[in-house]
Structures are given as C-alpha cells and as structure tokens.
Motif scaffolding. Sequence first.
Motif, mmCIF file in Angstrom:
data_model
loop_
_atom_site.group_PDB
_atom_site.id
_atom_site.type_symbol
_atom_site.label_atom_id
_atom_site.label_comp_id
_atom_site.label_asym_id
_atom_site.label_seq_id
_atom_site.Cartn_x
_atom_site.Cartn_y
_atom_site.Cartn_z
ATOM 1 N N PRO A 277 1.108 -1.331 0.032
ATOM 2 C CA PRO A 277 -0.532 0.295 -0.440
ATOM 3 C C PRO A 277 0.664 1.510 0.039
ATOM 4 C CG PRO A 277 0.227 -0.986 2.402
ATOM 5 C CD PRO A 277 1.379 -2.207 1.505
ATOM 6 N N GLY A 278 1.991 1.362 -0.213
ATOM 7 C CA GLY A 278 2.384 2.939 -0.541
ATOM 8 C C GLY A 278 3.349 2.867 0.934
ATOM 9 N N ASN A 279 3.490 2.012 1.494
ATOM 10 C CA ASN A 279 3.762 2.501 2.991
ATOM 11 C C ASN A 279 5.100 3.307 2.857
ATOM 12 O OD1 ASN A 279 3.468 -0.151 2.953
ATOM 13 N ND2 ASN A 279 4.494 -0.486 4.466
ATOM 14 N N TYR A 280 6.557 2.592 2.437
ATOM 15 C CA TYR A 280 7.911 2.936 2.212
ATOM 16 C C TYR A 280 7.788 4.045 1.274
ATOM 17 C CZ TYR A 280 9.177 0.274 5.852
ATOM 18 O OH TYR A 280 9.216 -0.986 7.073
ATOM 19 N N THR A 281 7.091 3.724 0.108
ATOM 20 C CA THR A 281 7.013 4.474 -0.787
ATOM 21 C C THR A 281 7.407 6.147 -0.555
ATOM 22 O OG1 THR A 281 5.581 2.837 -2.343
ATOM 23 C CG2 THR A 281 6.361 4.619 -3.528
ATOM 24 N N ARG A 282 6.009 6.275 0.275
ATOM 25 C CA ARG A 282 5.868 7.493 -0.139
ATOM 26 C C ARG A 282 6.336 7.470 1.391
ATOM 27 N NH1 ARG A 282 0.682 10.246 2.385
ATOM 28 N NH2 ARG A 282 1.293 11.822 2.797
ATOM 29 N N LEU A 283 7.027 7.266 2.330
ATOM 30 C CA LEU A 283 8.034 7.569 3.174
ATOM 31 C C LEU A 283 9.766 8.039 2.421
ATOM 32 C CD1 LEU A 283 8.813 6.738 6.161
ATOM 33 C CD2 LEU A 283 10.505 5.245 4.822
ATOM 34 N N ILE A 284 9.775 7.575 1.320
ATOM 35 C CA ILE A 284 10.959 7.819 0.728
ATOM 36 C C ILE A 284 10.207 8.697 -0.217
ATOM 37 C CG2 ILE A 284 11.776 6.596 -1.217
ATOM 38 C CD1 ILE A 284 12.268 3.993 -0.400
ATOM 39 N N ALA A 285 9.007 9.167 -0.739
ATOM 40 C CA ALA A 285 9.190 10.221 -1.482
ATOM 41 C C ALA A 285 9.444 11.148 -0.844
ATOM 42 C CB ALA A 285 7.245 9.554 -2.450
ATOM 43 N N ASP A 286 8.768 11.440 0.179
ATOM 44 C CA ASP A 286 8.415 12.376 1.333
ATOM 45 C C ASP A 286 9.888 13.148 1.404
ATOM 46 O OD1 ASP A 286 5.752 12.446 1.116
ATOM 47 O OD2 ASP A 286 6.040 11.635 3.309
ATOM 48 N N GLY B 40 6.237 2.639 -6.724
ATOM 49 C CA GLY B 40 6.081 1.699 -6.432
ATOM 50 C C GLY B 40 5.562 0.714 -7.372
ATOM 51 N N ILE B 41 6.253 -0.865 -7.258
ATOM 52 C CA ILE B 41 5.383 -1.258 -8.376
ATOM 53 C C ILE B 41 5.162 -2.181 -7.234
ATOM 54 C CG2 ILE B 41 6.523 -0.554 -10.405
ATOM 55 C CD1 ILE B 41 8.327 -3.685 -9.859
ATOM 56 N N ASP B 42 4.415 -2.967 -7.871
ATOM 57 C CA ASP B 42 3.124 -3.312 -6.683
ATOM 58 C C ASP B 42 2.609 -4.922 -8.140
ATOM 59 O OD1 ASP B 42 2.896 -4.884 -3.712
ATOM 60 O OD2 ASP B 42 1.400 -5.522 -5.003
ATOM 61 N N MET C 170 -3.520 -3.961 -3.233
ATOM 62 C CA MET C 170 -2.803 -2.635 -2.601
ATOM 63 C C MET C 170 -2.069 -1.732 -3.252
ATOM 64 S SD MET C 170 -1.464 -4.152 0.008
ATOM 65 C CE MET C 170 -1.117 -6.116 1.223
ATOM 66 N N LEU C 171 -2.235 -1.617 -4.373
ATOM 67 C CA LEU C 171 -2.053 -0.586 -5.431
ATOM 68 C C LEU C 171 -3.402 0.277 -5.179
ATOM 69 C CD1 LEU C 171 -0.441 -1.965 -8.631
ATOM 70 C CD2 LEU C 171 0.435 -0.656 -7.000
ATOM 71 N N ARG C 172 -4.405 0.128 -5.172
ATOM 72 C CA ARG C 172 -5.579 1.073 -4.308
ATOM 73 C C ARG C 172 -5.355 1.874 -3.348
ATOM 74 N NH1 ARG C 172 -8.419 -2.241 -7.757
ATOM 75 N NH2 ARG C 172 -9.208 -3.938 -6.671
ATOM 76 N N GLN C 173 -5.338 1.132 -3.012
ATOM 77 C CA GLN C 173 -4.872 1.685 -0.937
ATOM 78 C C GLN C 173 -3.559 2.738 -1.185
ATOM 79 O OE1 GLN C 173 -6.629 1.317 1.203
ATOM 80 N NE2 GLN C 173 -6.026 1.926 2.637
ATOM 81 N N ALA C 174 -2.453 1.856 -1.921
ATOM 82 C CA ALA C 174 -1.818 2.813 -1.790
ATOM 83 C C ALA C 174 -2.042 4.562 -2.483
ATOM 84 C CB ALA C 174 -0.294 2.060 -2.958
ATOM 85 N N VAL C 175 -2.233 4.335 -3.751
ATOM 86 C CA VAL C 175 -3.585 5.481 -4.857
ATOM 87 C C VAL C 175 -4.108 6.218 -3.603
ATOM 88 C CG1 VAL C 175 -4.677 6.416 -6.200
ATOM 89 C CG2 VAL C 175 -2.635 4.366 -6.611
ATOM 90 N N ARG C 176 -5.239 6.050 -2.529
ATOM 91 C CA ARG C 176 -6.518 6.513 -2.086
ATOM 92 C C ARG C 176 -5.435 7.032 -0.527
ATOM 93 N NH1 ARG C 176 -10.254 2.426 -2.248
ATOM 94 N NH2 ARG C 176 -8.377 0.608 -0.745
ATOM 95 N N THR C 177 -4.011 6.439 -0.012
ATOM 96 C CA THR C 177 -3.437 6.797 1.239
ATOM 97 C C THR C 177 -2.017 7.673 0.838
ATOM 98 O OG1 THR C 177 -2.487 4.399 2.217
ATOM 99 C CG2 THR C 177 -5.142 5.656 2.844
ATOM 100 N N ASN C 178 -1.557 6.855 -0.036
ATOM 101 C CA ASN C 178 0.270 6.854 -0.219
ATOM 102 C C ASN C 178 0.234 7.810 -1.261
ATOM 103 O OD1 ASN C 178 0.929 6.802 2.548
ATOM 104 N ND2 ASN C 178 0.668 4.567 1.674
ATOM 105 N N ALA C 179 -0.264 8.283 -1.968
ATOM 106 C CA ALA C 179 -0.629 8.899 -3.302
ATOM 107 C C ALA C 179 0.266 10.707 -2.713
ATOM 108 C CB ALA C 179 -1.783 9.588 -4.383
ATOM 109 N N THR C 180 1.070 11.043 -3.290
ATOM 110 C CA THR C 180 2.015 12.611 -2.836
ATOM 111 C C THR C 180 2.411 12.741 -4.768
ATOM 112 O OG1 THR C 180 3.930 12.112 -2.747
ATOM 113 C CG2 THR C 180 2.571 11.675 -1.279
#
Length: 219
Positions: free
Chosen positions: A63-72, A82-84, A89-99
């Motif tokens: 769900p992009g937990n580390y992707t977002r951390l790195i991006a920030d 982030g690839i998955d 999981m990708l829908r969740q990533a876009v919902r909660t960890n999009a930047t």
Amino acid sequence: MEPISRLLMRNPVFAGVYERIWRPTFTRLFSLGGSATEDYDRALRAWLARPGERLVLDVACGPGNYTRLIADGLTGDGQCVGIDFSPAMLRQAVRTNATGRATYLRADAHAIPFADNTFDVVTCLAALYLIPDPLSVIDEMVRVARPGGDIVIFTSVATELTSLPGVRFAVEAATGFHIFDEHAVVDRLRAAGAVDVEQTITGQGQYVLGVAPDSRPTP
Ligand SMILES: C[S@@+](CC[C@H](N)C(=O)[O-])C[C@H]1O[C@@H](n2cnc3c(N)ncnc32)[C@H](O)[C@@H]1O
C-alpha cells in the motif's frame, strides 16, 4: 490451492489494514519479543527518507507505506516509483500514499518494466518471501539499479528456531511464506554483481544491503 499469504495480498480489507496494523505487528514478530527488527527498521526508515534528488524504485510496494516515506524525503526532480502485482494494494496506495513524488505502477517483480541502470536506490521490503521465484527478483533489482546504486532488501532467514524439525516446513506449508537459507540472498546478490554486500540478521529476519556494480557480469 494458492497459499493464504498470497490470497491476503489481493484482499482489499487486508490492504486497508496492512500499513497501520499488520506491518507494525509483523515487524515486531520478526524479533519475537525483542526489538532488533524494529530498531533496524527505524534506522533504515530514517536513511531511506533522507533528503536528496534520487530516483528510487520500491519493488512490491504494497500500500505504498515505504514508497511514500521515501518520496517525502526527496528533493528536486526526485521520484519514488512503487510497483506491485496486487490491484487491491495499489488502490490502497493511491488512496492513502499518493504524493507528487510517488508513482504507482502494476508490474511483476520477476520482470521489472524499466531499463538497465535506471535507479539510484532499489528496495524490496517484506515481500521476497511471498514471491514465487524470489532470487530472480534480486537479479532484476541489480539490473535496474544504476552503477553505484543501493539495493536494500528485508526478508526472512532460517534461524535456530525455524531449523527445529518440522517448523520450517509447517510455516511454509501453512502460509506460503518462504524462509531463506542464511546465505541464499547474500550469495545471489553477489552473483548478480553487487558489491559491498552486508547482511544483518535481526531475529527471524534479515536486512541485506548491496551496491550495484560499475560493470555487469556477462551471462
Ligand atoms: C507484505 S507486502 C510488503 C509491502 C511493503 N513493501 C512493506 O515493506 O511493508 C508484500 C507485497 O508483495 C507483493 N507481491 C507479491 N508478489 C509480487 C510480484 N510477483 N510482483 C510484484 N509484487 C508482488 C504483494 O502484492 C504485496 O503487496
């Protein structure tokens, strides 16, 4: 029948609770009562989130937990991709960890859809043990890292506990979660050409760091 671990990764409810509930619990479980994995994870997170203009690939990003951390932490033209494989999981990533600096893409880690020598850092955290042909993913990570780029892996490792008779077989059969022999990940990373390979075992898990080579071994 598909193992439970892979079914879970495709489940939207699991994807929804993964970052807040599952991952912190799982990280703690890796040290079985101690804090070695949590401590290493905290230091790793700080290092991954350091400021800088980098192109980073987060393989099996969930769900992009580390992707977002790195991006920030990124600056300038820095980006984290982030690839998955899991749409949930990708829908969740876009919902909660999009930047603006985090991009998500559906792709199979066995065949990473990027050119050789592309990324400054390539991570694969808490995922190799779920992937059917995990060692080939290590080759792919080294391939897409630019010369001198960092490779960062967190995964399972065989320990005294899981080497007790029947334990490893039971865990693998019941969950589909693969437990790596102590040297398997390190050996494959070196065989793929990575240098400065370091392994830190924290309880039932291992962190393996390496640096992509200046020139690749010829196949
Ligand atoms: C436990 S999550 C890890 C999420 C995150 N990297 C972390 O450290 O918390 C493992 C992820 O691996 C993904 N995955 C499993 N097999 C994959 C494959 N062949 N290609 C890409 N992703 C895969 C799953 O969909 C799942 O989202």
